[in-house]
Design a protein around this motif. Structure first.
Motif, short mmCIF file in Angstrom:
data_model
loop_
_atom_site.label_atom_id
_atom_site.label_comp_id
_atom_site.label_asym_id
_atom_site.label_seq_id
_atom_site.Cartn_x
_atom_site.Cartn_y
_atom_site.Cartn_z
N VAL A 172 0.84 -1.20 0.00
CA VAL A 172 0.00 0.00 0.00
C VAL A 172 0.88 1.24 0.00
CG1 VAL A 172 -1.75 1.29 1.30
CG2 VAL A 172 -1.81 -1.22 1.27
N ARG A 173 0.59 2.16 -0.93
CA ARG A 173 1.27 3.46 -0.96
C ARG A 173 0.20 4.52 -0.76
NH1 ARG A 173 2.69 0.75 -5.30
NH2 ARG A 173 1.79 2.21 -6.79
N LYS A 174 0.26 5.20 0.40
CA LYS A 174 -0.71 6.25 0.69
C LYS A 174 -0.57 7.39 -0.31
CE LYS A 174 -0.94 8.14 4.58
NZ LYS A 174 -0.71 8.72 5.89
N VAL A 175 -1.70 8.03 -0.62
CA VAL A 175 -1.70 9.21 -1.48
C VAL A 175 -1.69 10.42 -0.55
CG1 VAL A 175 -3.04 10.52 -3.17
CG2 VAL A 175 -2.92 8.03 -3.34
N ALA A 176 -0.72 11.31 -0.74
CA ALA A 176 -0.53 12.43 0.18
C ALA A 176 -1.57 13.53 0.00
CB ALA A 176 0.87 13.01 0.00
N LYS A 177 -1.99 13.78 -1.24
CA LYS A 177 -2.91 14.89 -1.45
C LYS A 177 -4.34 14.52 -1.06
CE LYS A 177 -3.41 13.81 -6.34
NZ LYS A 177 -3.18 14.23 -7.69
N GLU A 178 -5.12 15.55 -0.71
CA GLU A 178 -6.52 15.37 -0.34
C GLU A 178 -7.33 14.96 -1.56
OE1 GLU A 178 -8.06 15.67 2.74
OE2 GLU A 178 -6.01 15.74 3.49
N GLY A 179 -8.35 14.20 -1.33
CA GLY A 179 -9.22 13.78 -2.41
C GLY A 179 -9.82 12.43 -2.11
N LYS A 180 -10.55 11.88 -3.07
CA LYS A 180 -11.23 10.60 -2.88
C LYS A 180 -10.28 9.41 -2.96
CE LYS A 180 -15.63 12.28 -4.54
NZ LYS A 180 -16.83 11.82 -3.89
N MET A 181 -9.19 9.54 -3.74
CA MET A 181 -8.24 8.44 -3.83
C MET A 181 -7.34 8.47 -2.60
SD MET A 181 -5.79 7.06 -6.88
CE MET A 181 -4.84 8.54 -7.07
N LYS A 182 -7.33 7.38 -1.85
CA LYS A 182 -6.61 7.31 -0.58
C LYS A 182 -5.28 6.59 -0.69
CE LYS A 182 -9.79 9.55 1.44
NZ LYS A 182 -9.54 10.95 1.73
N ALA A 183 -5.16 5.63 -1.62
CA ALA A 183 -3.93 4.85 -1.74
C ALA A 183 -3.88 4.18 -3.11
CB ALA A 183 -3.85 3.79 -0.65
N VAL A 184 -2.67 3.78 -3.47
CA VAL A 184 -2.44 2.97 -4.67
C VAL A 184 -1.79 1.68 -4.18
CG1 VAL A 184 -1.29 2.82 -6.90
CG2 VAL A 184 -2.17 5.02 -6.10
N VAL A 185 -2.29 0.55 -4.67
CA VAL A 185 -1.90 -0.75 -4.14
C VAL A 185 -1.37 -1.65 -5.25
CG1 VAL A 185 -2.79 -2.81 -2.95
CG2 VAL A 185 -3.69 -0.55 -2.35
N SER A 186 -0.39 -2.47 -4.88
CA SER A 186 0.09 -3.55 -5.76
C SER A 186 -0.16 -4.86 -5.03
CB SER A 186 1.58 -3.41 -6.04
OG SER A 186 1.84 -2.23 -6.75
N ILE A 187 -0.64 -5.86 -5.76
CA ILE A 187 -0.81 -7.19 -5.16
C ILE A 187 0.03 -8.20 -5.94
CG2 ILE A 187 -3.12 -6.75 -4.24
CD1 ILE A 187 -4.26 -8.43 -6.58
N THR A 188 0.53 -9.19 -5.22
CA THR A 188 1.25 -10.30 -5.84
C THR A 188 0.39 -11.55 -5.68
OG1 THR A 188 3.36 -9.30 -5.23
CG2 THR A 188 3.41 -11.63 -5.87
N ILE A 189 0.23 -12.27 -6.77
CA ILE A 189 -0.58 -13.48 -6.79
C ILE A 189 0.34 -14.69 -6.91
CG2 ILE A 189 -2.38 -14.74 -8.04
CD1 ILE A 189 -3.30 -11.90 -9.07
N ASP A 190 0.21 -15.60 -5.94
CA ASP A 190 0.98 -16.85 -5.93
C ASP A 190 2.49 -16.63 -6.06
OD1 ASP A 190 -1.30 -18.44 -5.61
OD2 ASP A 190 -1.63 -18.54 -7.77
N ASP A 191 3.00 -15.52 -5.54
CA ASP A 191 4.44 -15.19 -5.63
C ASP A 191 4.94 -15.20 -7.07
OD1 ASP A 191 5.07 -14.74 -2.90
OD2 ASP A 191 5.15 -16.90 -2.55
N GLU A 192 4.04 -15.03 -8.05
CA GLU A 192 4.44 -15.15 -9.45
C GLU A 192 3.93 -14.05 -10.36
OE1 GLU A 192 3.16 -19.00 -10.73
OE2 GLU A 192 4.65 -20.04 -9.54
N PHE A 193 2.88 -13.32 -9.95
CA PHE A 193 2.27 -12.36 -10.86
C PHE A 193 1.86 -11.13 -10.05
CE2 PHE A 193 -1.23 -10.59 -13.39
CZ PHE A 193 -0.69 -10.63 -14.66
#
Length: 96
Positions: free
Chosen positions: A8-29
């Motif tokens: 999770v990377r928090k978004v510093a500026k005010e607004g509706k978007m709170k964070a940008v996220v990356s997910i890893t699936i099965d340690d492969e994707f």
């Protein structure tokens, strides 16, 4: 399918978007640029998308069924809340 990492990377500026996220699936994707958005009914996720020629935004990666979407959303929002709690605790400790 197992989600083996959520970043999770928090978004510093005010607004509706709170964070940008990356997910890893099965340690492969990895899927980057999943957004945590604050809507009228609470937090939800928006999958990575691209603006099409007609001006509409289209998801470029997304779950095929709602059960998978719900599972991914729950994992991401749980991790987001955990990160936010840690940030609040760190800010309180720094203020003391």
């Amino acid at each position: 399918m197992n989600i083996t990492d959520v970043r999770v990377r928090k978004v510093a500026k005010e607004g509706k978007m709170k964070a940008v996220v990356s997910i890893t699936i099965d340690d492969e994707f990895v899927v980057h640029d999943i957004k945590v958005i604050e809507g009228e009914k609470g937090l939800f996720i928006a999958m990575p998308s691209r603006k099409a020629a007609d001006g509409e935004y289209r998801d470029i990666a997304h779950p095929i069924n709602s059960a998978t979407r719900d599972r991914i959303q729950t994992l991401i929002l749980d991790k987001y809340q955990e990160v936010m709690s840690e940030t609040d605790e760190q800010e309180e400790a720094a203020a003391e």
